[in-house]
Design a protein around this motif. Structure first.
Motif, PDB file in Angstrom:
ATOM      1  N   ALA A   1      -9.582  -7.847  -0.774  1.00  0.00           N
ATOM      2  CA  ALA A   1      -9.760  -6.481  -0.404  1.00  0.00           C
ATOM      3  C   ALA A   1      -8.320  -5.993  -0.096  1.00  0.00           C
ATOM      4  O   ALA A   1      -7.912  -4.760  -0.436  1.00  0.00           O
ATOM      5  N   ALA A   2      -7.449  -6.790   0.738  1.00  0.00           N
ATOM      6  CA  ALA A   2      -6.134  -6.361   1.087  1.00  0.00           C
ATOM      7  C   ALA A   2      -5.255  -5.967  -0.144  1.00  0.00           C
ATOM      8  O   ALA A   2      -4.463  -5.071  -0.202  1.00  0.00           O
ATOM      9  N   GLY A   3      -5.492  -6.822  -1.069  1.00  0.00           N
ATOM     10  CA  GLY A   3      -4.715  -6.712  -2.408  1.00  0.00           C
ATOM     11  C   GLY A   3      -5.008  -5.245  -3.234  1.00  0.00           C
ATOM     12  O   GLY A   3      -4.379  -4.621  -3.651  1.00  0.00           O
ATOM     13  N   HIS A   4      -6.343  -5.210  -3.166  1.00  0.00           N
ATOM     14  CA  HIS A   4      -6.878  -3.594  -3.675  1.00  0.00           C
ATOM     15  C   HIS A   4      -6.179  -2.388  -2.843  1.00  0.00           C
ATOM     16  O   HIS A   4      -5.887  -1.445  -3.262  1.00  0.00           O
ATOM     17  N   LEU A   5      -6.337  -2.541  -1.554  1.00  0.00           N
ATOM     18  CA  LEU A   5      -5.844  -1.584  -0.764  1.00  0.00           C
ATOM     19  C   LEU A   5      -4.464  -1.259  -0.988  1.00  0.00           C
ATOM     20  O   LEU A   5      -3.877  -0.109  -0.828  1.00  0.00           O
ATOM     21  N   ALA A   6      -3.503  -2.437  -0.848  1.00  0.00           N
ATOM     22  CA  ALA A   6      -2.035  -2.406  -1.116  1.00  0.00           C
ATOM     23  C   ALA A   6      -1.785  -1.715  -2.429  1.00  0.00           C
ATOM     24  O   ALA A   6      -0.791  -0.754  -2.400  1.00  0.00           O
ATOM     25  N   ARG A   7      -2.544  -2.080  -3.251  1.00  0.00           N
ATOM     26  CA  ARG A   7      -2.302  -1.237  -4.615  1.00  0.00           C
ATOM     27  C   ARG A   7      -2.687   0.024  -4.770  1.00  0.00           C
ATOM     28  O   ARG A   7      -2.221   0.890  -5.355  1.00  0.00           O
ATOM     29  N   CYS A   8      -3.818   0.469  -3.685  1.00  0.00           N
ATOM     30  CA  CYS A   8      -4.190   1.829  -3.768  1.00  0.00           C
ATOM     31  C   CYS A   8      -2.943   2.728  -2.990  1.00  0.00           C
ATOM     32  O   CYS A   8      -2.619   3.898  -3.335  1.00  0.00           O
ATOM     33  N   LEU A   9      -2.254   1.827  -1.999  1.00  0.00           N
ATOM     34  CA  LEU A   9      -1.362   2.682  -1.441  1.00  0.00           C
ATOM     35  C   LEU A   9       0.001   2.865  -2.148  1.00  0.00           C
ATOM     36  O   LEU A   9       0.615   3.715  -2.297  1.00  0.00           O
ATOM     37  N   GLN A  10       0.241   1.978  -3.289  1.00  0.00           N
ATOM     38  CA  GLN A  10       1.342   2.030  -4.213  1.00  0.00           C
ATOM     39  C   GLN A  10       0.878   3.103  -5.307  1.00  0.00           C
ATOM     40  O   GLN A  10       1.689   4.108  -5.575  1.00  0.00           O
ATOM     41  N   VAL A  11      -0.284   3.487  -5.497  1.00  0.00           N
ATOM     42  CA  VAL A  11      -0.910   4.383  -6.499  1.00  0.00           C
ATOM     43  C   VAL A  11      -0.694   5.831  -5.959  1.00  0.00           C
ATOM     44  O   VAL A  11      -0.059   6.741  -6.231  1.00  0.00           O
ATOM     45  N   LEU A  12      -1.150   5.946  -4.430  1.00  0.00           N
ATOM     46  CA  LEU A  12      -1.074   7.143  -3.737  1.00  0.00           C
ATOM     47  C   LEU A  12       0.328   7.374  -3.550  1.00  0.00           C
ATOM     48  O   LEU A  12       0.603   8.760  -3.474  1.00  0.00           O
ATOM     49  N   GLU A  13       1.163   6.530  -3.539  1.00  0.00           N
ATOM     50  CA  GLU A  13       2.651   6.989  -3.376  1.00  0.00           C
ATOM     51  C   GLU A  13       3.348   7.779  -4.777  1.00  0.00           C
ATOM     52  O   GLU A  13       3.939   8.652  -4.421  1.00  0.00           O
ATOM     53  N   VAL A  14       2.532   7.418  -5.780  1.00  0.00           N
ATOM     54  CA  VAL A  14       3.031   8.061  -6.916  1.00  0.00           C
ATOM     55  C   VAL A  14       2.013   9.334  -7.089  1.00  0.00           C
ATOM     56  O   VAL A  14       2.796  10.381  -7.608  1.00  0.00           O
ATOM     57  N   LEU A  15       0.996   9.418  -6.814  1.00  0.00           N
ATOM     58  CA  LEU A  15      -0.258  10.292  -6.913  1.00  0.00           C
ATOM     59  C   LEU A  15       0.206  11.742  -5.922  1.00  0.00           C
ATOM     60  O   LEU A  15       0.461  12.755  -6.435  1.00  0.00           O
ATOM     61  N   ASP A  16       0.410  11.396  -4.680  1.00  0.00           N
ATOM     62  CA  ASP A  16       0.585  12.361  -3.554  1.00  0.00           C
ATOM     63  C   ASP A  16       1.134  11.557  -2.464  1.00  0.00           C
ATOM     64  O   ASP A  16       0.417  11.337  -1.412  1.00  0.00           O
ATOM     65  N   ARG A  17       2.383  11.685  -2.209  1.00  0.00           N
ATOM     66  CA  ARG A  17       3.161  10.783  -1.298  1.00  0.00           C
ATOM     67  C   ARG A  17       2.800  11.658   0.169  1.00  0.00           C
ATOM     68  O   ARG A  17       3.403  11.310   1.054  1.00  0.00           O
ATOM     69  N   ASP A  18       2.579  12.984   0.039  1.00  0.00           N
ATOM     70  CA  ASP A  18       2.393  13.925   1.072  1.00  0.00           C
ATOM     71  C   ASP A  18       0.980  13.811   1.579  1.00  0.00           C
ATOM     72  O   ASP A  18       0.680  14.515   2.701  1.00  0.00           O
ATOM     73  N   ASP A  19       0.067  12.961   1.074  1.00  0.00           N
ATOM     74  CA  ASP A  19      -1.152  13.042   1.415  1.00  0.00           C
ATOM     75  C   ASP A  19      -1.453  11.969   2.853  1.00  0.00           C
ATOM     76  O   ASP A  19      -1.764  10.780   2.532  1.00  0.00           O
ATOM     77  N   ARG A  20      -1.128  12.710   3.806  1.00  0.00           N
ATOM     78  CA  ARG A  20      -0.966  11.441   4.835  1.00  0.00           C
ATOM     79  C   ARG A  20      -2.478  11.161   5.407  1.00  0.00           C
ATOM     80  O   ARG A  20      -2.445  10.123   6.001  1.00  0.00           O
ATOM     81  N   ALA A  21      -3.395  11.939   5.245  1.00  0.00           N
ATOM     82  CA  ALA A  21      -4.798  11.821   6.040  1.00  0.00           C
ATOM     83  C   ALA A  21      -5.270  10.228   5.063  1.00  0.00           C
ATOM     84  O   ALA A  21      -5.731   9.472   5.454  1.00  0.00           O
ATOM     85  N   LYS A  22      -5.307  10.466   3.706  1.00  0.00           N
ATOM     86  CA  LYS A  22      -5.536   9.430   2.653  1.00  0.00           C
ATOM     87  C   LYS A  22      -4.717   8.139   2.902  1.00  0.00           C
ATOM     88  O   LYS A  22      -5.328   6.946   3.030  1.00  0.00           O
ATOM     89  N   ARG A  23      -3.419   8.409   3.194  1.00  0.00           N
ATOM     90  CA  ARG A  23      -2.556   7.117   3.556  1.00  0.00           C
ATOM     91  C   ARG A  23      -2.978   6.358   4.800  1.00  0.00           C
ATOM     92  O   ARG A  23      -3.020   5.182   4.871  1.00  0.00           O
ATOM     93  N   CYS A  24      -3.426   7.455   5.772  1.00  0.00           N
ATOM     94  CA  CYS A  24      -3.756   6.655   6.950  1.00  0.00           C
ATOM     95  C   CYS A  24      -5.045   5.938   7.013  1.00  0.00           C
ATOM     96  O   CYS A  24      -5.304   4.767   7.567  1.00  0.00           O
ATOM     97  N   ASP A  25      -5.881   6.547   6.113  1.00  0.00           N
ATOM     98  CA  ASP A  25      -7.280   5.942   5.801  1.00  0.00           C
ATOM     99  C   ASP A  25      -7.076   4.479   5.029  1.00  0.00           C
ATOM    100  O   ASP A  25      -7.635   3.502   5.490  1.00  0.00           O
TER     101      ASP A  25
END
Length: 187
Positions: free
Chosen positions: A150-174
């Motif tokens: 689960a941690a691996g999946h979420l870490a990858r999600c964070l990497q993808v979000l950084e490319v997708l929309d690094r300013d989406d703080r709410a999603k990053r926080c979640d």
């Protein structure tokens, strides 16, 4: 040795196997046919040729029919690395869409595989799907106490979000909160 065995195969067989390598070490016939865009007969010929020299193996599974697997991970790795990066990215996108079509009602069961393929995309919609499927896969892993997965999946999600929309703080926080929840029980 790997290269020698692959050079004995026809160009069409190598082309089909290169697409199969993008799918993964194990691959379904219906997914490969959608991505390869060849007739059933051409696909059977290519896989028969590859099976004949021991590059792929047939496997029968209940409910999925016949699946294939590269006989050794080096075959897949060699074919995958020989494909140029822009083509690999396009193939990952095609594989992701084919998997969505094939898995239809069982997307949650295959969320990990979908997240991986969508994460190779450069398009915003595909990257958003990568995050969505990654979260789905993490939730599923947490449900069976696979905290590291689960941690691996979420870490990858964070990497993808950084490319997708690094300013989406709410999603990053979640995602960070979910990652914390996965890391704490796992030690």
């Amino acid at each position: 040795v790997i290269g020698k065995r692959l050079t004995r195969l026809s160009n069409e067989c190598n082309r089909v196997l290169s697409m199969a390598a993008v799918i993964g070490r194990d691959f379904r016939l219906d997914v490969l046919q959608r991505v390869a865009g060849v007739s059933e007969e051409e696909l059977y010929d290519a896989l028969g040729e590859a099976k004949g020299v021991g590059v792929v193996e047939e496997r029968s599974a209940v409910g999925t029919g016949v699946t294939y697997r590269f006989a050794h991970a080096f075959f897949r790795q060699t074919l995958y690395e020989e494909t140029i990066a822009p083509r690999r990215i396009r193939l990952h996108q095609e594989v992701a869409r084919a998997l969505e079509g094939v898995y239809g009602r069982r997307l949650e069961e295959h969320a990990s595989e979908l997240a991986e393929h969508f994460s190779y995309s450069s398009g915003g919609d595909d990257l958003a799907k990568a995050v969505q499927y990654g979260e789905m896969a993490a939730k599923r892993a947490l449900g069976v106490f696979a905290y590291g997965e689960a941690a691996g999946h979420l870490a990858r999600c964070l990497q993808v979000l950084e490319v997708l929309d690094r300013d989406d703080r709410a999603k990053r926080c979640d995602l960070l909160l979910a990652l914390g929840e996965a890391l704490i029980p796992g030690g």
